[in-house]
Design a protein around this motif. Structure first.
Motif, short mmCIF file in Angstrom:
data_model
loop_
_atom_site.label_atom_id
_atom_site.label_comp_id
_atom_site.label_asym_id
_atom_site.label_seq_id
_atom_site.Cartn_x
_atom_site.Cartn_y
_atom_site.Cartn_z
N GLU A 35 36.82 25.27 43.78
CA GLU A 35 36.99 25.21 42.32
C GLU A 35 35.73 25.65 41.58
N PHE A 38 36.11 29.16 40.38
CA PHE A 38 37.24 29.45 39.49
C PHE A 38 37.17 28.58 38.24
N PRO A 39 36.17 28.84 37.39
CA PRO A 39 36.04 28.06 36.17
C PRO A 39 37.21 28.33 35.22
N ILE A 40 37.48 27.35 34.39
CA ILE A 40 38.51 27.51 33.37
C ILE A 40 37.83 28.06 32.13
N GLY A 41 38.07 29.33 31.84
CA GLY A 41 37.47 29.96 30.67
C GLY A 41 36.12 30.58 30.98
N ASP A 42 35.47 31.04 29.91
CA ASP A 42 34.15 31.65 30.06
C ASP A 42 33.22 31.27 28.91
N ALA A 46 32.15 26.06 31.18
CA ALA A 46 32.49 27.07 32.18
C ALA A 46 31.31 27.99 32.45
N GLN A 49 29.22 26.47 35.09
CA GLN A 49 29.92 26.57 36.37
C GLN A 49 29.81 27.99 36.93
N SER A 77 40.44 36.87 38.76
CA SER A 77 39.92 35.56 38.39
C SER A 77 38.82 35.12 39.34
N GLU A 85 34.63 37.38 36.22
CA GLU A 85 35.80 38.22 35.90
C GLU A 85 35.42 39.32 34.91
#
Length: 104
Positions: A35, A38-42, A46, A49, A77, A85
């Protein structure tokens, strides 16, 4: 995290199996929490991360092949080969522009 394509052909008896790669050639991400890559957002948390994932990549002996694999697969992703990304999209766009310029 380099991908692994399974082989469905029966093993060949003509050659000895390849020895495992030396420890220095193993991906640094092995054993890390997937995980992380694979951060959620940027934005916001995030970003931290993403930087933590890139730090793992920077110490990896397979960073170049991992990045090339991700580019070849059009990975959309996660952090692969030390690039986010957005950074991979930029690399792909530049390469496409250069190729168009070279063929024009």
């Amino acid at each position: 995290m380099p991908s692994c394509t399974p082989s469905y052909a029966p093993p060949s008896t003509a050659t000895a199996p390849s020895p495992p790669p030396p420890p220095s050639a193993r991906a640094a991400c092995v054993g890390e929490d997937p995980e992380l890559f694979f951060p959620i957002g940027d934005t916001g948390p995030a970003l931290l991360q993403i930087e933590e994932a890139k730090a793992v990549c920077r110490r990896c002996p397979l960073i170049e092949s991992c990045l090339q694999d991700a580019l070849d697969r059009n990975e959309t992703s996660g952090v692969w080969g030390g690039l986010s990304e957005t950074e991979r999209r930029t690399v792909k766009r530049r390469a496409a522009r250069q190729q168009a310029k070279d063929t024009a």
